[in-house]
Design an enzyme around this catalytic site. Sequence first.
Site, mmCIF file in Angstrom:
data_model
loop_
_atom_site.group_PDB
_atom_site.id
_atom_site.type_symbol
_atom_site.label_atom_id
_atom_site.label_comp_id
_atom_site.label_asym_id
_atom_site.label_seq_id
_atom_site.Cartn_x
_atom_site.Cartn_y
_atom_site.Cartn_z
ATOM 1 N N GLU A 76 0.857 -1.184 0.000
ATOM 2 C CA GLU A 76 0.000 0.000 0.000
ATOM 3 C C GLU A 76 0.893 1.234 0.000
ATOM 4 O OE1 GLU A 76 -2.382 0.558 3.556
ATOM 5 O OE2 GLU A 76 -2.901 2.594 2.919
ATOM 6 N N GLN B 108 -11.686 10.338 -12.586
ATOM 7 C CA GLN B 108 -11.054 10.301 -13.914
ATOM 8 C C GLN B 108 -9.713 11.036 -13.880
ATOM 9 O OE1 GLN B 108 -13.595 11.871 -17.017
ATOM 10 N NE2 GLN B 108 -15.414 11.178 -15.927
ATOM 11 N N LYS C 76 -19.212 4.316 -17.938
ATOM 12 C CA LYS C 76 -18.629 5.626 -18.232
ATOM 13 C C LYS C 76 -17.204 5.709 -17.653
ATOM 14 C CE LYS C 76 -19.343 10.503 -17.284
ATOM 15 N NZ LYS C 76 -20.116 11.455 -16.483
ATOM 16 N N CYS D 229 -0.387 -0.761 29.668
ATOM 17 C CA CYS D 229 0.878 -0.025 29.656
ATOM 18 C C CYS D 229 0.835 1.149 30.646
ATOM 19 C CB CYS D 229 1.215 0.402 28.236
ATOM 20 S SG CYS D 229 2.985 0.599 28.021
ATOM 21 N N GLY E 57 -1.716 2.519 31.689
ATOM 22 C CA GLY E 57 -2.831 2.155 32.564
ATOM 23 C C GLY E 57 -2.367 1.272 33.714
ATOM 24 N N HIS F 285 1.112 -4.285 25.419
ATOM 25 C CA HIS F 285 -0.052 -3.853 24.635
ATOM 26 C C HIS F 285 -0.748 -5.060 24.006
ATOM 27 C CE1 HIS F 285 0.496 0.534 24.666
ATOM 28 N NE2 HIS F 285 1.796 0.278 24.698
ATOM 29 N N GLU G 224 -3.581 -5.325 22.894
ATOM 30 C CA GLU G 224 -4.493 -4.973 21.789
ATOM 31 C C GLU G 224 -3.867 -5.254 20.421
ATOM 32 O OE1 GLU G 224 -3.014 -2.883 23.886
ATOM 33 O OE2 GLU G 224 -2.696 -0.874 23.059
HETATM 34 N N1 GLN Z 1 4.593 6.612 29.172
HETATM 35 C C1 GLN Z 1 4.798 5.301 29.693
HETATM 36 C C2 GLN Z 1 6.209 4.796 29.436
HETATM 37 O O1 GLN Z 1 6.897 5.328 28.627
HETATM 38 C C3 GLN Z 1 3.783 4.328 29.119
HETATM 39 C C4 GLN Z 1 3.901 4.130 27.655
HETATM 40 C C5 GLN Z 1 2.706 3.481 27.037
HETATM 41 O O2 GLN Z 1 1.619 3.482 27.600
HETATM 42 N N2 GLN Z 1 2.854 2.955 25.853
HETATM 43 O O3 GLN Z 1 6.647 3.852 30.040
#
Ligand code: GLN
Length: 548
Positions: free
Chosen positions: A151, A203, A234, A391, A393, A524, A526
């Site tokens: 991409e 176009q 077209k 992280c 959090g 992470h 996610e």
């Molecule tokens: N700011 C934090 C650190 O650097 C957490 C980073 C994050 O949440 N990806 O460790």
Amino acid sequence: MNKPSRTSASGVKYIFVTGGVLSGLGKGITAASIGNILKRRGFSVNMQKFDQYINVDAGTLNPAEHGEVFVTDDGAECDLDLGHYERFLDLNLTGKSSVMTGEIYQAVIERERRGDYLGKTVQVIPHVTDEVKKRAYQGAQANHFDIHIVEIGGTVGDNEGFHFIEAARQMRLDLGEGNVLYVHVVFLPHLKASDEVKTKPAQNSVRELRNIGIQPDILITRTDYEVPEGMIDKLSLYTNVEPEAILPLLTVPSVYQVPLIMEDSKLDDVILRKLSLQANQQDNGEWLTFVKHIQEEKESVTIGLVGKYTTMLDTYASLVEALKAAAWQNDRDLILRWVDAEEIESGDVPKMLADVSGIVVPGGFGIRGTEGKIKAIQYARENKIPFFGLCLGMQLATIEYARNVAGIKQATSQEYIDEGDLDQEHLRDCVIHIMAEQKVVDKKGGTMRLGGWDCVLDQQSFSYQAYGQAQIRERHRHRYEFNNDFREQLTKAGLRIAGTTPDKKLVEIIEIPNHPWFVGVQFHPEFTSRPLKGHPLFNDFIAATIKK
Ligand code: GLN
């Protein structure tokens, strides 16, 4: 340069996806969907993104402007489109899949400084384009893939993107007809006054591409309105693309529908025909079942996301997809409640979180909004609301526990101590800090722990229950760590260290027992969630919120 010959032994087929008219058309989703349909016809498909920014990698890009920074297992900081690719293809990509203009020029200039060009004038064509092609060939050869989809970021005609498009043009010349395919994604605007969908900008965009020497093989037309019958003919006439190869792609409620729309119009067959490929597999119907399930009427689950950027979905792209996937795993639809971390700082916390069944504090950098996030975490802990910290959090959950349970009243993170105050006195209460051995700054100034790390789980933990295995691997992107000097004090106060690196040196997961579900992870998760199966931690988090 050494280029593969026309009878390239590797036999890889290349598909380039470009965009025109305007940005934000969902070119990444389109490219990922093409990968998805080809993979389900039995081909091994790899994906790569060329980004025109002169940055060397995506790590330094502001997520509010450019969207989330996606991290691969091998620790590359990439554009968020790599997340779409991984999710749509259920594939773990490497850093080779992300190429930015800055690194291309850096390589060319380094070579020039070494004298490798033997006094020749260094030019965009052929030197920069050779470097681009080298990246495409290397990306494709990584794992003997059948098809390599590239991409090209930005819009055809942008000043910065020329070298990528020009390299794509040369590759058909290098590899021959039938080995390289060009897909162009355009937009068809709608005029309210005359209630008409217009094709002129599309176009013009194709003409722009042809100016560089690329005749698109396939045209994908993004639109918000039904495209009338005759319009395809077209467009075909004006763009020289056969009608079967023009796909109107209406905006749909879920991006996961896009591969199915492509299949309905037999785009897979068109691609295979143009690349002289024969499918060796019929699709097993899994994707169709999945999309049917997400479209079914379901009960919902409301999750509060306490973040700094509350209006920009792209900033938390992988997180949002992981929460959705986990909700679907639990036969629910996700309702996201965006909670502004700064507003909650001085706001009425119970009121702002009144209707949520679970609370998520995502990753982040910098001090802004952190006190509000800590308030939300305290609320989740005290009111036994399922909590998931990712992280940052997890770091803030540690700080909250240290302050409000373990009695370390001034607990904080080294991230929030000013440069000039980095003395013992100020660092005393840093339950989150930089470890001594981490302080060596590399050439690029980076001290981040990046990419996949193994983690061993405590068998008496929410996490072990979720994963169902003792050792896992997850991706990281952070600078600071749990401070081991506080390990004893915090565990004595009831905090559970639920996961560490195999050498036990780095704390990866904290949990609070006697709570329905309270988990903070230094990584992470996610990034490794997949739409069809979710992610063990997200799945269990949502399950806990439903139980509640
Ligand atoms: N700011 C934090 C650190 O650097 C957490 C980073 C994050 O949440 N990806 O460790």
